[in-house]
Write a protein that holds these residues in place. Structure first.
Motif, short mmCIF file in Angstrom:
data_model
loop_
_atom_site.label_atom_id
_atom_site.label_comp_id
_atom_site.label_asym_id
_atom_site.label_seq_id
_atom_site.Cartn_x
_atom_site.Cartn_y
_atom_site.Cartn_z
N UNK A 264 0.82 -1.22 0.00
CA UNK A 264 0.00 0.00 0.00
C UNK A 264 0.86 1.27 0.00
N UNK A 265 2.09 1.18 -0.46
CA UNK A 265 3.01 2.32 -0.44
C UNK A 265 2.43 3.50 -1.23
N UNK A 266 2.71 4.68 -0.73
CA UNK A 266 2.25 5.89 -1.42
C UNK A 266 3.17 6.21 -2.60
N UNK B 198 12.04 3.11 -16.32
CA UNK B 198 10.60 2.88 -16.39
C UNK B 198 9.91 3.28 -15.08
N UNK B 199 10.56 3.10 -13.96
CA UNK B 199 9.94 3.52 -12.69
C UNK B 199 9.91 5.04 -12.58
N UNK B 200 10.84 5.73 -13.23
CA UNK B 200 10.83 7.19 -13.22
C UNK B 200 9.66 7.73 -14.03
N UNK B 201 9.07 6.91 -14.89
CA UNK B 201 7.93 7.34 -15.70
C UNK B 201 6.60 7.19 -14.97
N UNK C 81 0.20 5.42 -10.63
CA UNK C 81 0.83 4.41 -9.76
C UNK C 81 -0.19 3.33 -9.42
N UNK C 82 0.30 2.10 -9.38
CA UNK C 82 -0.59 0.96 -9.08
C UNK C 82 0.17 -0.05 -8.23
N UNK C 83 -0.55 -1.00 -7.66
CA UNK C 83 0.13 -2.06 -6.90
C UNK C 83 1.13 -2.84 -7.77
N UNK C 84 0.89 -2.88 -9.07
CA UNK C 84 1.82 -3.58 -9.97
C UNK C 84 3.19 -2.88 -9.98
N UNK C 85 3.20 -1.56 -9.88
CA UNK C 85 4.47 -0.82 -9.82
C UNK C 85 5.24 -1.16 -8.56
N UNK D 11 4.47 2.44 -20.57
CA UNK D 11 3.04 2.59 -20.27
C UNK D 11 2.36 3.58 -21.21
N UNK D 12 3.08 4.60 -21.65
CA UNK D 12 2.50 5.59 -22.56
C UNK D 12 2.72 5.22 -24.03
N UNK D 13 3.14 3.99 -24.28
CA UNK D 13 3.41 3.43 -25.61
C UNK D 13 4.61 4.07 -26.30
#
Length: 180
Positions: A24-26, A53-56, A62-66, A109-111
């Motif tokens: 549940x991280x913010x 990719x994490x910087x994007x 943001x989602x639990x998948x990240x 994520x933004x293609x």
């Protein structure tokens, strides 16, 4: 540094200080932890893709998948915390630059596309040292897989050519005497 003049760069102690994120991280926690992992890119080229990719990831997407992806990367880093970049003595008379490039088409994520390259300084015996690497989101719209590959190649070529010219200067060589 070793007795034979070679040296290694690693970040085992730094990796051990990193902690996984709660599911549940913010967004602020995710961004902070991702920035800490990005520091590892200085000695671990394989982490560059994740760092970029994490910087994007933005607060809106943001989602639990990240968070799950972050924790998987961190777990893999911890399993292989002793990995290092090793630098060894090269035969200065046979030294050459070797570059590899690659692109991923519309994988963000933004293609947008991801591009990257890695450049080595190598000698005739096959020994090599990593001298530059980069993984980054393409700023240009890439309309084809081949287009992305060509742009990645052009970036790698530009960097390799610049490094070659700098090395020739350091060694006191000019184009007529430099090995290709």
């Amino acid at each position: 540094s070793n007795d034979n003049g070679t040296f290694s760069l690693g970040q085992r102690l730094y990796i051990e200080t990193l902690s996984p994120l709660a599911p549940t991280a913010s967004f602020t926690e995710f961004r902070s932890h991702s920035a800490k992992v990005s520091w590892i890119c200085h000695t671990r080229p394989e982490v560059c893709y994740f760092a970029n990719t994490s910087a994007q990831v933005t607060e809106n997407i943001i989602s639990p998948a990240n968070v799950k992806s972050f924790n998987v990367v961190l777990e893999n880093l911890r399993k292989k915390a002793d990995r290092k970049l090793h630098f060894q003595n090269l035969d200065i008379n046979t030294v050459r630059i070797v570059a590899y490039s690659d692109a991923s088409f519309a994988n963000n994520a933004d293609l947008s596309s991801q591009r990257g390259f890695i450049i080595f300084l190598s000698d005739a015996s096959g020994k090599c040292n990593v001298i530059n690497y980069r993984s980054y989101k393409s700023r240009r719209v890439t309309r084809s897989v081949l287009g992305g590959e060509i742009l990645a190649f052009a970036d790698a070529f530009d960097c390799a050519y610049t490094l070659r010219k700098d090395i020739e200067k350091m060694l006191g060589q000019n184009e007529a005497t430099a090995a290709t």
